[in-house]
Write an enzyme that holds these catalytic residues in place. Structure first.
Site, PDB file in Angstrom:
ATOM      1  N   ASP A 198       0.827  -1.205   0.000  1.00 34.93           N
ATOM      2  CA  ASP A 198       0.000   0.000   0.000  1.00 34.93           C
ATOM      3  C   ASP A 198       0.864   1.260   0.000  1.00 34.93           C
ATOM      4  O   ASP A 198       1.735   1.418   0.849  1.00 34.93           O
ATOM      5  CB  ASP A 198      -0.884  -0.020   1.261  1.00 34.93           C
ATOM      6  CG  ASP A 198      -1.799   1.183   1.354  1.00 34.93           C
ATOM      7  OD1 ASP A 198      -2.680   1.304   0.490  1.00 34.93           O
ATOM      8  OD2 ASP A 198      -1.623   1.995   2.270  1.00 34.93           O
ATOM      9  N   GLU A 257       1.296  -0.725  -4.953  1.00 34.24           N
ATOM     10  CA  GLU A 257       0.373   0.355  -5.342  1.00 34.24           C
ATOM     11  C   GLU A 257       1.202   1.602  -5.616  1.00 34.24           C
ATOM     12  O   GLU A 257       1.766   2.198  -4.709  1.00 34.24           O
ATOM     13  CB  GLU A 257      -0.642   0.657  -4.238  1.00 34.24           C
ATOM     14  CG  GLU A 257      -1.665   1.681  -4.715  1.00 34.24           C
ATOM     15  CD  GLU A 257      -2.266   2.536  -3.614  1.00 34.24           C
ATOM     16  OE1 GLU A 257      -3.344   3.086  -3.817  1.00 34.24           O
ATOM     17  OE2 GLU A 257      -1.637   2.683  -2.547  1.00 34.24           O
TER      18      GLU A 257
END
Ligand code: GLC
Ligand code: CA
Length: 555
Positions: A198, A257
């Site tokens: 993330d 990401e």
């Protein structure tokens, strides 16, 4: 070396919204487990779960207060182990979200850091400034400054790129890097098959003494991306982390990401010689037109059309540049953007055609739960439902510009990320089989989408997705090379080729009947959306229709 993830077809599950098993209105791990037969029938071979760790839920789980335990709303560690086991039994790999850029402010490290300024955990976070003066003008992605006053009243501030209750970790500190590796290995040891890193591109920050230059030199916070995105130290710090994981778990998919990464950075992050990630998720695919934007109030939550030419350019560039390097991620939606059927596709045929053109390209599909039903954003009718100050500001500004409250809220409903996280509709009962009580996210459903009905309807979006996923598994659509054939605005046509096998994917992007010419050898239909007619290389596509045509094999 071949890896399972070379042929991954990922389904993204937002656990809070998939299936509630104990009727508290919140989806949970046992709920997902109950729906494994559905996932299996869909044909996907991996799921990515948004965070399920212990969290105060300020950002629906992206604010982690304990990485080694499951949030009680989601279930228990035993439930997680059972889920991993049962998914594996069904041939489905498990990818967990790994939140490495920040923790919750309730995490014991941060609690310690603010209780005792001499704590060793102080250096796990980024404290700076003095005498209540912010170090710089950098702005947070969630609005306001990245700097929040130290609750210990030292006159310093701590850094948060997202919500102020999500302090950024200090990756410069080797202890932090070590601690996060331990977290990753803890989960890999439990048998998971991949990590979605993330917001990893933000772990390095520029010299904190530099403010971002602005026109009138105001102290108003500005989102200073170049100062905290994709800095070279990101690669330096993550390399040993990724190398170690690959050494211990060679079959672990590392999916990063990388929201603002351009294709060259994607090469850096995924080329084998850099020992970093396998694939990255960029947000750069989708450029929006501002033709329809009303200039009298902020553009952020106004619906905009996708710029198809820019989209096509982006796709060709990513397909071309990553050929021989890594697999691009193919997706139309996720929990951070409005749903495909609300944002882009005007009807189900268009939704199917867009899915066809995206996922049959070279790369790893990530299908956002509900997308396979043609599910739309929920309809919110009150500004409070968004729980987001930026929406409140938007609606106020729109009203000041003369819009009605209803129209302004509707704009946000169509464009904001939260209404894209609605409960999965399983049937037509109250609460759609998701729960027997009001779901945690309450909004009006805009569409007919639901699993049981679509399962029984051969023409449904769900049945289209099943056929498309089955087709995607063929080597031609996995490993074949790719080239774009049409460059006009009204169609999207490309060819895949692997050895003697060849196919054309042809989609109309137009609201009118479109005629295109293709080589006559492509006359064997593999998949279609909407209606078309093929006559000796003359292909007529009805509005937004699409078709996959294979080259007739010799003899
Ligand atoms: C990622 C997530 C998003 C979250 C943010 C902070 O961008 O996708 O939902 O708010 O990171 O963790
Ligand atoms: Ca529940």
């Amino acid at each position: 070396m071949k890896h399972w993830y070379d042929h991954a077809i990922i389904y993204q599950i937002y656990p809070k919204s998939f299936q509630d098993s104990n009727n508290d209105g919140i989806g949970d791990l046992n709920g997902i487990r109950k729906r494994i037969p559905y996932l299996k029938k869909l044909g996907i071979n991996a799921v990515w779960l948004n965070p399920v760790f212990v969290s105060p839920q300020v950002d629906n789980g992206y604010d982690v207060s304990n990485y080694f335990a499951i949030d009680s709303h989601m279930g228990t560690m035993q439930d997680m182990e059972n889920l991993i086991h049962d998914l594996h039994q069904a041939g489905i790999h498990v990818i967990m979200d790994f939140v490495l850029n920040h923790t919750s402010d309730q995490h014991p490290w941060f609690q310690d850091a603010i209780k005792d300024p001499n704590s060793i955990y102080r250096d796990y976070y980024i404290f700076a400034g003095h005498d209540n003066q912010r170090p710089n003008n950098w702005g947070s992605f969630f609005g306001g400054s990245v700097w929040q006053a130290d609750p210990a009243n030292t006159g310093q501030f701590y850094f948060h790129l997202f919500d102020k209750r999500m302090p950024d970790l200090n990756w410069k500190n080797p202890e932090v890097r070590h601690a996060m590796l331990e977290v990753a290995e803890y989960w890999l040891k439990k048998g998971i098959d991949g990590l979605r890193l993330d917001a990893f591109i933000h772990i390095a920050k520029a010299d904190l003494r530099q403010s971002y230059p602005t026109k009138n030199n105001s102290s108003k916070p500005v989102v200073a991306e170049p100062f905290f995105a994709n800095l070279p130290q990101v690669q330096e710090w993550l390399r040993p982390f990724c190398e170690r994981i690959k050494q211990d778990y060679p079959e672990c998919l590392l999916l990063g990401e990388a929201a603002s990464a351009n294709v060259n950075l994607a090469v850096d992050y995924t080329t084998k010689r850099n020992h970093l990630m396998d694939s990255v998720i960029t947000f750069r695919y989708f450029t929006e037109k501002d033709d329809d934007v009303n200039k009298d109030f902020p553009a952020n939550y106004q619906p905009k059309q996708l710029d198809m030419t820019a989209f096509k350019q982006n796709q060709t560039v990513w397909q071309q540049t990553l050929a021989g390097i890594s697999r691009p991620v193919l997706y139309w939606g996720n929990h951070d953007m409005a749903r495909l059927r609300t944002r882009v596709a005007k009807n189900n045929v268009e939704a199917e055609s867009l899915a066809m053109l995206m996922y049959l390209q070279r790369g790893i599909p990530i299908i956002y739960y509900g997308e396979e039903l043609g599910l739309q954003n929920l309809k919110f009718d009150k500004v409070e439902q968004f729980n987001d100050k930026t929406v409140k500001d938007f609606v106020q500004a729109a009203q000041d510009a003369g819009l009605s409250y209803e129209d302004a809220v509707e704009m946000a409903s169509q464009t904001h990320k939260l209404p894209a996280r609605g409960p999965m509709p399983w049937n037509n009962e109250q609460y759609h089989g998701f729960s027997s009580v009001t779901p945690w996210l309450d909004g009006e459903k805009r569409d007919q989408a639901c699993v049981v009905e679509e399962e029984n309807n051969l023409e449904s979006v769900l049945n289209f997705y099943k056929k498309m996923i089955a087709l995607k598994k063929e080597p031609l659509f996995q490993d074949g090379n790719y080239y774009m054939l049409a460059t006009d605005e009204k169609s999207y046509i490309y060819q895949r080729k692997l050895g003697d096998e060849e196919a054309i994917v042809a989609v109309s992007l137009s609201s009118e009947k479109e005629q295109v010419t293709i080589p006559t050898v492509f006359n064997n239909e593999l998949l279609k959306a909407g209606q078309y007619n093929l006559n000796n290389g003359n292909l007529t596509l009805m509005p937004y229709a699409g078709v996959v045509l294979k080259k007739q094999s010799k003899e």
